[in-house]
Design a protein around this motif. Structure first.
Motif, PDB file in Angstrom:
ATOM      1  N   LEU A   1      10.328   4.003  -4.387  1.00 56.84           N
ATOM      2  CA  LEU A   1      10.147   3.742  -5.818  1.00 56.84           C
ATOM      3  C   LEU A   1       9.176   4.762  -6.418  1.00 56.84           C
ATOM      4  O   LEU A   1       9.386   5.257  -7.533  1.00 56.84           O
ATOM      5  CB  LEU A   1       9.630   2.320  -6.037  1.00 56.84           C
ATOM      6  CG  LEU A   1       9.342   1.926  -7.490  1.00 56.84           C
ATOM      7  CD1 LEU A   1      10.602   2.041  -8.352  1.00 56.84           C
ATOM      8  CD2 LEU A   1       8.774   0.503  -7.556  1.00 56.84           C
ATOM      9  N   GLY A   2       8.134   5.093  -5.656  1.00 58.34           N
ATOM     10  CA  GLY A   2       7.199   6.119  -6.106  1.00 58.34           C
ATOM     11  C   GLY A   2       7.871   7.460  -6.319  1.00 58.34           C
ATOM     12  O   GLY A   2       7.583   8.175  -7.293  1.00 58.34           O
ATOM     13  N   ASP A   3       8.799   7.807  -5.446  1.00 59.87           N
ATOM     14  CA  ASP A   3       9.543   9.056  -5.606  1.00 59.87           C
ATOM     15  C   ASP A   3      10.328   9.068  -6.922  1.00 59.87           C
ATOM     16  O   ASP A   3      10.391  10.090  -7.620  1.00 59.87           O
ATOM     17  CB  ASP A   3      10.519   9.240  -4.440  1.00 59.87           C
ATOM     18  CG  ASP A   3       9.820   9.519  -3.124  1.00 59.87           C
ATOM     19  OD1 ASP A   3       8.640   9.907  -3.148  1.00 59.87           O
ATOM     20  OD2 ASP A   3      10.471   9.339  -2.067  1.00 59.87           O
TER      21      ASP A   3
ATOM     22  N   LEU B   1       1.850   6.831  -8.528  1.00 57.48           N
ATOM     23  CA  LEU B   1       0.606   6.726  -7.749  1.00 57.48           C
ATOM     24  C   LEU B   1       0.420   5.295  -7.235  1.00 57.48           C
ATOM     25  O   LEU B   1       0.085   5.075  -6.064  1.00 57.48           O
ATOM     26  CB  LEU B   1      -0.569   7.138  -8.627  1.00 57.48           C
ATOM     27  CG  LEU B   1      -1.939   7.232  -7.924  1.00 57.48           C
ATOM     28  CD1 LEU B   1      -1.915   8.326  -6.871  1.00 57.48           C
ATOM     29  CD2 LEU B   1      -3.029   7.511  -8.951  1.00 57.48           C
ATOM     30  N   LYS B   2       0.662   4.317  -8.098  1.00 55.15           N
ATOM     31  CA  LYS B   2       0.499   2.913  -7.702  1.00 55.15           C
ATOM     32  C   LYS B   2       1.482   2.540  -6.599  1.00 55.15           C
ATOM     33  O   LYS B   2       1.116   1.855  -5.634  1.00 55.15           O
ATOM     34  CB  LYS B   2       0.710   2.021  -8.922  1.00 55.15           C
ATOM     35  CG  LYS B   2       0.521   0.536  -8.635  1.00 55.15           C
ATOM     36  CD  LYS B   2       0.717  -0.300  -9.899  1.00 55.15           C
ATOM     37  CE  LYS B   2       0.562  -1.782  -9.597  1.00 55.15           C
ATOM     38  NZ  LYS B   2       0.768  -2.623 -10.809  1.00 55.15           N
ATOM     39  N   ALA B   3       2.720   2.998  -6.712  1.00 55.47           N
ATOM     40  CA  ALA B   3       3.732   2.677  -5.696  1.00 55.47           C
ATOM     41  C   ALA B   3       3.378   3.304  -4.353  1.00 55.47           C
ATOM     42  O   ALA B   3       3.495   2.655  -3.292  1.00 55.47           O
ATOM     43  CB  ALA B   3       5.100   3.156  -6.155  1.00 55.47           C
ATOM     44  N   HIS B   4       2.936   4.547  -4.370  1.00 49.63           N
ATOM     45  CA  HIS B   4       2.558   5.212  -3.117  1.00 49.63           C
ATOM     46  C   HIS B   4       1.324   4.563  -2.500  1.00 49.63           C
ATOM     47  O   HIS B   4       1.225   4.458  -1.265  1.00 49.63           O
ATOM     48  CB  HIS B   4       2.320   6.700  -3.363  1.00 49.63           C
ATOM     49  CG  HIS B   4       3.592   7.501  -3.487  1.00 49.63           C
ATOM     50  ND1 HIS B   4       4.420   7.733  -2.430  1.00 49.63           N
ATOM     51  CD2 HIS B   4       4.172   8.107  -4.564  1.00 49.63           C
ATOM     52  CE1 HIS B   4       5.460   8.458  -2.829  1.00 49.63           C
ATOM     53  NE2 HIS B   4       5.325   8.695  -4.128  1.00 49.63           N
ATOM     54  N   GLN B   5       0.379   4.114  -3.340  1.00 48.83           N
ATOM     55  CA  GLN B   5      -0.807   3.443  -2.828  1.00 48.83           C
ATOM     56  C   GLN B   5      -0.414   2.131  -2.132  1.00 48.83           C
ATOM     57  O   GLN B   5      -0.947   1.793  -1.068  1.00 48.83           O
ATOM     58  CB  GLN B   5      -1.786   3.150  -3.968  1.00 48.83           C
ATOM     59  CG  GLN B   5      -3.103   2.517  -3.508  1.00 48.83           C
ATOM     60  CD  GLN B   5      -3.911   3.429  -2.612  1.00 48.83           C
ATOM     61  OE1 GLN B   5      -4.393   4.470  -3.062  1.00 48.83           O
ATOM     62  NE2 GLN B   5      -4.057   3.067  -1.344  1.00 48.83           N
ATOM     63  N   THR B   6       0.527   1.412  -2.722  1.00 51.23           N
ATOM     64  CA  THR B   6       1.011   0.181  -2.096  1.00 51.23           C
ATOM     65  C   THR B   6       1.665   0.467  -0.754  1.00 51.23           C
ATOM     66  O   THR B   6       1.480  -0.276   0.219  1.00 51.23           O
ATOM     67  CB  THR B   6       2.023  -0.528  -3.021  1.00 51.23           C
ATOM     68  OG1 THR B   6       1.403  -0.812  -4.280  1.00 51.23           O
ATOM     69  CG2 THR B   6       2.519  -1.830  -2.398  1.00 51.23           C
TER      70      THR B   6
END
Length: 389
Positions: free
Chosen positions: A341-343, A355-360
């Protein structure tokens, strides 16, 4: 009686000194499956069964299809390896392997002279034993090579309801070809809705012999001219092999073929996805697969991500994001789903959301002690750097 069946691997450890290099070997035991002894009242003797369970069998409550393997002492290990690799790559469902070895001196008796009695042993003793002691679905496959391959074809011709899939490597049918051909002619006259799968192979005439080659050619012609459309069959000529090497390729290719309706659909483009019915058709596919194989009706995480990436690569960004977000709802604990999803957010220039998706993804991977944590962390750092710039 049950025993553990193991394989021995030899690991070489290299010890280097200034003067010499010493090679030290140490055996490593790998469990393949278990050996069970059963007393057959039909054959009036004790028989062995070799049984391999899927990796997650003990940690799940799922039921599994069963693959029955004749000449089991020869084909147990490579069948277990092939089924494991194919299942890991969604080419077939995880399955229980039941190998049926030969007792000393009984192969010709069981597969030829008294094959009807051996068929009864499999039907009335082996299958009930497996279904009583293991969590199985009703889906069954049988494999045989050479004389056992002819036995498999005979099973299809005479008791087609017992198995769903039939795989035969280099079946030696010239001895009983006229009898077997006649049985198939009769079967095709009476059964118009077989709904079975058949895969069989042969090497070239120099390797197999003229009589075996001609008999199989005649069998192929019968299938072409008389088999109902409901019989999903394929004959594959194997080049550069001999009679004794065909089982390995046949097992791998055969399992891939007979379980084709289990495999996840793949799409080359958004247009391809749309023309094949889109998301609704994909949901229907998995619903039908669940009915046949007793699996989940949910579209798998990997499949949803793969489809969404196809859409993303084809410029359908909003649709891809919607699909990635739906995937998160179904698989909220999947780090790779959040990373995907971050991609998509990044592709859409929504960097803060990315950024939030990758942090998760990083947080979940750490909680789960994932070996991919460093990979997810690198993706997070990359997006953080992009935001700063």
């Amino acid at each position: 009686m049950k025993k553990i069946i193991t394989g021995i691997l030899v690991i070489l450890f290299l010890t280097t000194t200034q003067a010499q290099q010493e090679i030290v070997s140490e055996p490593v035991t790998v469990e393949i499956g278990s050996l069970h002894k059963i007393q057959s009242s039909i054959l009036n003797e004790e028989r062995n069964l070799l049984i391999h369970l899927p990796n997650d069998y003990k940690n799940s409550e799922k039921k599994y299809p069963v693959i029955y393997v004749l000449d089991g002492d020869n084909h147990f290990q490579h069948t277990s390896n092939a089924s494991t690799l194919l299942a890991e790559n969604e080419r077939m469902p995880e399955s229980i392997i039941v190998a049926i070895p030969n007792n000393q001196g009984t192969r010709n008796r069981d597969l030829a002279r008294e094959r009807d009695k051996f068929k009864q042993y499999i039907k009335d003793e082996v299958i009930p034993f497996v279904e009583k002691n293991y969590r199985t679905t009703n889906h069954k496959t049988i494999f045989g090579h050479s004389m056992a391959g002819a036995f498999v074809l005979n099973y299809l011709a005479t008791e087609s309801s017992l198995f769903d899939n039939y795989i035969a490597a280099s079946p030696v049918i010239q001895i009983l070809d006229s009898e077997l051909h006649g049985k198939f002619n009769e079967l095709f006259k009476t059964e118009k809705a077989l709904n079975k799968s058949l895969y069989f192979t042969l090497a070239d005439e120099a390797a197999e012999g003229e009589r075996a080659t001609n008999a199989l050619k005649k069998f192929v012609e019968i299938l072409k001219n008389e088999a109902p459309k409901s019989l999903d069959w394929k004959y594959n000529f194997i080049e550069n092999q001999v009679h004794m090497t065909t089982p390995y390729l046949t097992m791998y290719e055969g399992l891939s073929k007979v379980f084709a309706d289990y495999q996840s659909p793949r799409y080359s483009s958004y247009e391809d996805f749309k023309n094949r019915g889109g998301l609704n058709a994909l949901k229907t596919y998995y619903s039908h697969r669940a009915d046949k194989y007793q699996t989940s009706k949910e579209i798998p995480n990997r499949t949803l991500r793969r489809v969404a990436y196809v859409l993303l690569d084809d410029g359908q960004t909003d649709m891809a994001i919607n699909l990635f977000e739906e995937n998160i709802k179904k698989y909220p604990q999947s780090a790779i789903a959040h990373k995907a999803l971050g991609d998509a957010y990044e592709e859409n220039n929504e960097i803060k959301k990315a950024l939030k998706a990758h942090q998760t993804a990083v947080n979940l991977s750490k909680e789960q002690n994932s070996p991919d944590t460093n990979y997810f962390s690198r993706q997070l750092i990359r997006v953080q750097t992009k935001l700063k710039n």
